[in-house]
Design a protein around this motif. Sequence first.
Motif, PDB file in Angstrom:
ATOM      1  N   MET A  52       0.852  -1.164  -0.113  1.00 58.72           N
ATOM      2  CA  MET A  52      -0.135  -0.001  -0.042  1.00 58.72           C
ATOM      3  C   MET A  52       0.977   1.171  -0.043  1.00 58.72           C
ATOM      4  O   MET A  52       1.771   1.324   0.511  1.00 58.72           O
ATOM      5  N   PRO A  53       0.426   2.375  -0.859  1.00 62.85           N
ATOM      6  CA  PRO A  53       1.257   3.543  -0.677  1.00 62.85           C
ATOM      7  C   PRO A  53       1.108   4.440   0.561  1.00 62.85           C
ATOM      8  O   PRO A  53       0.068   4.344   1.241  1.00 62.85           O
ATOM      9  N   TYR A  54       2.187   4.961   0.786  1.00 63.35           N
ATOM     10  CA  TYR A  54       2.292   5.793   2.140  1.00 63.35           C
ATOM     11  C   TYR A  54       1.604   7.090   1.826  1.00 63.35           C
ATOM     12  O   TYR A  54       1.592   7.442   0.605  1.00 63.35           O
ATOM     13  N   GLY A  55       0.742   7.328   2.746  1.00 66.66           N
ATOM     14  CA  GLY A  55       0.060   8.597   2.613  1.00 66.66           C
ATOM     15  C   GLY A  55      -1.398   8.277   2.229  1.00 66.66           C
ATOM     16  O   GLY A  55      -2.115   8.979   2.071  1.00 66.66           O
ATOM     17  N   GLY A  56      -1.727   7.132   1.764  1.00 61.32           N
ATOM     18  CA  GLY A  56      -2.895   6.466   1.527  1.00 61.32           C
ATOM     19  C   GLY A  56      -3.280   6.595   0.001  1.00 61.32           C
ATOM     20  O   GLY A  56      -2.312   7.138  -0.836  1.00 61.32           O
ATOM     21  N   GLY A  57      -4.334   6.095  -0.517  1.00 62.18           N
ATOM     22  CA  GLY A  57      -4.677   6.489  -1.775  1.00 62.18           C
ATOM     23  C   GLY A  57      -4.975   4.954  -2.573  1.00 62.18           C
ATOM     24  O   GLY A  57      -4.620   3.921  -1.717  1.00 62.18           O
ATOM     25  N   GLY A  58      -5.699   4.763  -3.610  1.00 59.01           N
ATOM     26  CA  GLY A  58      -6.097   3.679  -4.302  1.00 59.01           C
ATOM     27  C   GLY A  58      -4.899   2.856  -4.955  1.00 59.01           C
ATOM     28  O   GLY A  58      -3.937   3.481  -5.160  1.00 59.01           O
ATOM     29  N   GLY A  59      -5.066   1.660  -4.980  1.00 55.91           N
ATOM     30  CA  GLY A  59      -4.087   0.888  -5.696  1.00 55.91           C
ATOM     31  C   GLY A  59      -2.954   0.440  -4.804  1.00 55.91           C
ATOM     32  O   GLY A  59      -2.594   0.714  -3.763  1.00 55.91           O
ATOM     33  N   MET A  60      -1.987  -0.396  -5.422  1.00 58.40           N
ATOM     34  CA  MET A  60      -1.101  -0.950  -5.017  1.00 58.40           C
ATOM     35  C   MET A  60       0.309  -0.371  -5.699  1.00 58.40           C
ATOM     36  O   MET A  60       0.423  -0.245  -6.649  1.00 58.40           O
ATOM     37  N   VAL A  61       1.520  -0.210  -4.972  1.00 64.16           N
ATOM     38  CA  VAL A  61       2.784   0.076  -5.542  1.00 64.16           C
ATOM     39  C   VAL A  61       3.655  -0.949  -5.475  1.00 64.16           C
ATOM     40  O   VAL A  61       3.860  -1.540  -4.405  1.00 64.16           O
ATOM     41  N   LEU A  62       4.363  -1.051  -6.679  1.00 59.85           N
ATOM     42  CA  LEU A  62       5.434  -2.254  -6.651  1.00 59.85           C
ATOM     43  C   LEU A  62       6.829  -1.649  -5.924  1.00 59.85           C
ATOM     44  O   LEU A  62       7.145  -0.452  -5.875  1.00 59.85           O
ATOM     45  N   LYS A  63       7.096  -2.676  -5.035  1.00 63.08           N
ATOM     46  CA  LYS A  63       8.370  -2.399  -4.021  1.00 63.08           C
ATOM     47  C   LYS A  63       9.462  -2.387  -4.809  1.00 63.08           C
ATOM     48  O   LYS A  63       9.941  -2.697  -5.798  1.00 63.08           O
ATOM     49  N   HIS A 122       3.178  -2.996 -12.809  1.00 57.92           N
ATOM     50  CA  HIS A 122       1.771  -3.593 -12.711  1.00 57.92           C
ATOM     51  C   HIS A 122       1.269  -2.453 -11.496  1.00 57.92           C
ATOM     52  O   HIS A 122       2.289  -1.857 -10.862  1.00 57.92           O
ATOM     53  N   TYR A 123       0.193  -2.711 -11.329  1.00 60.04           N
ATOM     54  CA  TYR A 123      -0.452  -1.767 -10.270  1.00 60.04           C
ATOM     55  C   TYR A 123      -0.606  -0.547 -10.512  1.00 60.04           C
ATOM     56  O   TYR A 123      -0.603   0.148 -11.541  1.00 60.04           O
ATOM     57  N   GLU A 124      -0.512   0.426  -9.290  1.00 53.97           N
ATOM     58  CA  GLU A 124      -0.934   1.782  -9.375  1.00 53.97           C
ATOM     59  C   GLU A 124       0.507   2.663  -9.864  1.00 53.97           C
ATOM     60  O   GLU A 124       0.451   3.593 -10.429  1.00 53.97           O
ATOM     61  N   GLY A 125       1.690   2.066  -9.702  1.00 55.47           N
ATOM     62  CA  GLY A 125       2.939   2.403  -9.950  1.00 55.47           C
ATOM     63  C   GLY A 125       4.160   1.880  -9.518  1.00 55.47           C
ATOM     64  O   GLY A 125       3.906   0.887  -8.806  1.00 55.47           O
ATOM     65  N   TYR A 126       5.267   2.586  -9.551  1.00 56.06           N
ATOM     66  CA  TYR A 126       6.575   2.340  -8.891  1.00 56.06           C
ATOM     67  C   TYR A 126       6.791   3.051  -7.602  1.00 56.06           C
ATOM     68  O   TYR A 126       6.414   4.198  -7.354  1.00 56.06           O
ATOM     69  N   ASP A 127       7.545   2.187  -6.854  1.00 58.55           N
ATOM     70  CA  ASP A 127       8.132   3.292  -5.750  1.00 58.55           C
ATOM     71  C   ASP A 127       9.158   4.237  -6.453  1.00 58.55           C
ATOM     72  O   ASP A 127       9.979   3.717  -7.049  1.00 58.55           O
ATOM     73  N   GLU A 128       8.895   5.324  -6.033  1.00 62.04           N
ATOM     74  CA  GLU A 128       9.824   6.371  -6.801  1.00 62.04           C
ATOM     75  C   GLU A 128      11.220   6.268  -6.662  1.00 62.04           C
ATOM     76  O   GLU A 128      12.145   6.749  -7.522  1.00 62.04           O
ATOM     77  N   ARG A 129      11.776   5.602  -5.666  1.00 61.79           N
ATOM     78  CA  ARG A 129      13.299   5.374  -5.572  1.00 61.79           C
ATOM     79  C   ARG A 129      13.853   4.163  -6.731  1.00 61.79           C
ATOM     80  O   ARG A 129      14.810   4.607  -7.139  1.00 61.79           O
ATOM     81  N   ILE A 130      12.860   3.578  -7.496  1.00 61.82           N
ATOM     82  CA  ILE A 130      13.278   2.832  -8.626  1.00 61.82           C
ATOM     83  C   ILE A 130      13.502   3.902  -9.754  1.00 61.82           C
ATOM     84  O   ILE A 130      14.630   3.592 -10.456  1.00 61.82           O
ATOM     85  N   ARG A 131      12.972   4.915  -9.905  1.00 59.65           N
ATOM     86  CA  ARG A 131      13.153   5.923 -10.697  1.00 59.65           C
ATOM     87  C   ARG A 131      14.261   6.715 -10.459  1.00 59.65           C
ATOM     88  O   ARG A 131      15.229   7.055 -11.466  1.00 59.65           O
ATOM     89  N   GLU A 132      14.298   7.179  -9.125  1.00 57.53           N
ATOM     90  CA  GLU A 132      15.388   7.947  -8.997  1.00 57.53           C
ATOM     91  C   GLU A 132      17.018   7.286  -8.720  1.00 57.53           C
ATOM     92  O   GLU A 132      18.030   7.982  -9.256  1.00 57.53           O
ATOM     93  N   TYR A 133      17.036   6.175  -8.308  1.00 53.82           N
ATOM     94  CA  TYR A 133      18.074   5.563  -8.291  1.00 53.82           C
ATOM     95  C   TYR A 133      18.561   4.301  -8.916  1.00 53.82           C
ATOM     96  O   TYR A 133      19.857   3.881  -8.725  1.00 53.82           O
ATOM     97  N   LEU A 134      17.765   3.764  -9.739  1.00 49.73           N
ATOM     98  CA  LEU A 134      17.985   2.624 -10.546  1.00 49.73           C
ATOM     99  C   LEU A 134      17.971   2.817 -12.038  1.00 49.73           C
ATOM    100  O   LEU A 134      18.942   2.213 -12.755  1.00 49.73           O
TER     101      LEU A 134
END
Length: 260
Positions: A52-63, A122-134
């Motif tokens: 589940m995303p920090y801060g709430g909201g619909g959908g799941m986030v890839l770890k 898949h799902y709602e999106g990616y953990d932002e750290r994937i974008r920033e550091y990978l």
Amino acid sequence: MRIDVLTLFPDMFTGVFGSSILGKARDKGIVSLNTVNFRDFSNNKHNTVDDMPYGGGGGMVLKAEPIFGAVEHLLEEQARLAMDTAVRKPRIVLMCPQGKPFSQEVAQELSEESHLIFVCGHYEGYDERIREYLVTDELSVGDYVLTGGELPAMVVVDAVVRLLPGVLGNEQSAVTDSFSDGLLEYPHYTRPAEFRGWKVPDTLLSGHHAEIVKWRRKQSLERTLVRRPELLERAELTPEERKWLKEKRIQLERATQSSK
């Protein structure tokens, strides 16, 4: 070239990677096409890859953990295969609606790499750290949302692999494709010369190579003007071609007005 695709659904790629141009390219040894199920790199007993995303909201986030783990595994494998010699780092491409629009120009750029890694979400999106550091790149195949990144990854892989030397039977095929020179491709015809009263243009039957080249160029220019005029803004055109296009544009506008 080596291409690895991180996905939760590796079976989706079985037919695509084994058929047609991609299958032939792999059989020839021109490209290595591999899938990696990043669920295998989950660090919990239930093998979950989302939360589940920090801060709430619909959908799941890839770890972040399983995707980082999968990529790092591939990098370690690459280093072992290279036997400690210097290797070029792979481009790590995140398939995402927010990414840079994919184009023939981007396909050409990627085709010059030796190793590509695609990440399909898949799902709602990616953990932002994937974008920033990978990842090194984010790509989108259009302004719409799909269930996951698998279909977009297939599109990009196909467009890239067909540009590799030796993949296509005729190397000129890729050179004359639509968008390769910034324009849409000219129309094609084959036998019979007449079908249901519709004839092949005389120029193509003339055997006069120089005239055929001129005809195809004008057809390409006109088709781009009618269907994708915005492409002409970046195309490399001669002064004569710009003048011809201006006159053709006026003709088309007059024809449109007279038909109303």
